[in-house]
Design an enzyme around this catalytic site. Sequence first.
Site, PDB file in Angstrom:
ATOM      1  N   SER A 370       0.826  -1.207   0.000  1.00 48.92           N
ATOM      2  CA  SER A 370       0.000   0.000   0.000  1.00 48.92           C
ATOM      3  C   SER A 370       0.858   1.255   0.000  1.00 48.92           C
ATOM      4  CB  SER A 370      -0.923  -0.009   1.224  1.00 48.92           C
ATOM      5  OG  SER A 370      -1.757   1.129   1.235  1.00 48.92           O
ATOM      6  N   PHE A 372       4.087   1.636  -1.057  1.00 52.98           N
ATOM      7  CA  PHE A 372       4.803   1.810  -2.324  1.00 52.98           C
ATOM      8  C   PHE A 372       3.845   2.117  -3.473  1.00 52.98           C
ATOM      9  CE2 PHE A 372       8.346  -0.173  -0.104  1.00 52.98           C
ATOM     10  CZ  PHE A 372       9.421   0.515  -0.646  1.00 52.98           C
ATOM     11  N   TRP A 373       2.643   1.583  -3.415  1.00 56.81           N
ATOM     12  CA  TRP A 373       1.670   1.854  -4.470  1.00 56.81           C
ATOM     13  C   TRP A 373       1.312   3.333  -4.510  1.00 56.81           C
ATOM     14  CZ3 TRP A 373      -3.544   3.463  -4.290  1.00 56.81           C
ATOM     15  CH2 TRP A 373      -4.249   3.326  -5.492  1.00 56.81           C
ATOM     16  N   HIS A 374       1.238   3.964  -3.350  1.00 51.44           N
ATOM     17  CA  HIS A 374       0.880   5.380  -3.309  1.00 51.44           C
ATOM     18  C   HIS A 374       2.011   6.270  -3.826  1.00 51.44           C
ATOM     19  CE1 HIS A 374      -2.479   4.147  -0.664  1.00 51.44           C
ATOM     20  NE2 HIS A 374      -3.034   5.273  -1.080  1.00 51.44           N
ATOM     21  N   GLY A 375       3.257   5.893  -3.628  1.00 49.86           N
ATOM     22  CA  GLY A 375       4.365   6.716  -4.099  1.00 49.86           C
ATOM     23  C   GLY A 375       5.467   6.806  -3.058  1.00 49.86           C
TER      24      GLY A 375
END
Length: 553
Positions: A370, A372-375
Amino acid sequence: MLPYINLPFQYVAGILGASTDELKLITSFLISYPLAGLLKRVPDEKPYLKNLFIIGVSTFYLVGLFDLWSGVRTLAISSIGSYCIAQYVDGPFMPWIGFVFLMGHMSVNQLARQWANDPGTVDITGAQMVLVMKLTAFCWNVADGRLPEKDLSDFQKERALKKLPSLLDFAGYVLFFPSLFAGPAFDYVDYRRWIETTMFEVPAGVSPSKKAPTRKKRKIPRSGTPATWKAATGLFWILLFLKLSGWYYPDLLTGDKYMTYGFAHRIWLLHMLGFTTRLKYYGVWALTEGACILSGLGYKGVDPVTGKVSWDRLRNVNPWGVESAQNTRAYLGNWNINTNNWLRNYIYLRVTPRGKKPGFRASMATFVTSAFWHGFYPGYYLTFVLASFVQTVAKNCRRYFRPFFLDPKTTQPTSTKIYYDILSYLITQLTFSFTTAPFVLLTLPASFLVWARVYFYVVILTAFATAFFASPAKVFLIKKLNARAGNPGHGPLQRSHSQESLASKEPVLGLPSEPQRDLEELMEEVKAEMEARQRRGSLKKAATMPAGKAKAI
């Protein structure tokens, strides 16, 4: 980009003070409605025409409207790469190879966007975030289709793909224009059932008279009214955001004027910054969901009793659920619903070996995914770390304080329950106003500056509450609750007293529900592994020892 297409957007942007790309993005959401209406009118018996129409509209958006040739390349690399992985890689690691490939490719683009630092420009990372959810799920669905059905859950059986779709169907799934830039994400099986119109068949046991009304010979039900309501709602949120963003903005909290206000006023401004930021997401997600509804893909079924049609299949946010939440799970569970489902179904439950319960590894894998997916903005990680501890404290408060406001026999609210509800609402909302501020401010200096200006109130209260529940006070509360329930013993609190949700152990948006429990499980795993290695070492040493010496031992 089409010639002169920028001129009207530049003119309106100059009047409104918005960026040209942001206006284009909103325009793409709005023109998706008439285009979705045309898509629904493509003959049901010609699905290839629907795919071609979808690909053509998305190409116009990417190239004709935004000049995102690099975005076309990015989406092509992710899509073709995942399709090839699903086709040519066999074995249990295929979905994880696809996952690493897609996340790695997206991370490169997110870092490039962060380095460019131009939030007013639309790039491809938003669309790529949606695509990562769709394509990682696609890889898992293909992998499930290669397994015996006895090894699959009901959810896996429903979404398993026994064979790969055609390239045209796959391209239509990837480039579905109503959800291209901002979602919502959905699984390939939903797209296949929509394009084949099997989604709209009346289930067994339901009277044909309850079938949703359609026009002429189309199988897709009439969806103009719910789509219009979604569009109107989305425009309302967007207009409210444009109004409030002139009053509540990040620079206000980092500027000198902020400190001229009192402490309570500063907290109010912090809360309103979070609310104003959420309005943008409410508006965008409502607009994109409405276009999906108009195309028919938002169809969820018909109530067999009332005959009422549900269009909530792709619902991504429940604004009222967020803004009225009295606990952390309700707050997070009503936000970014499709991302929650993706993290649960394709990360949390997939990390766990079949036949075992999810534990520390599943929670940590979900949390890291979650994040890493956001940035990679540091503010994201401040929010995630603090929110995980806040969630643990909130869960303990609900477990050990809420039962005092319920009748121990009937579990019905007492006359004083209203005070608990009001207090829990205020605490939940003001806690998340503080916790999510770094998500808006993005950088560490700005985040810590704003936190310091409100005296780190959530950090201090969370630390105090954590210490409180680690003290003998917790045992005292358990004793009191057991006494109220007619069980004067000192054993652990029964679930019936705590009023917890059955799903409360699952992470929401990747946040572990109980970091302390997960850490204890990690320590137990490490201890067990060390003991196992010591035993193997002792056996190996005994096996290599001379017979006489071993006998002497």
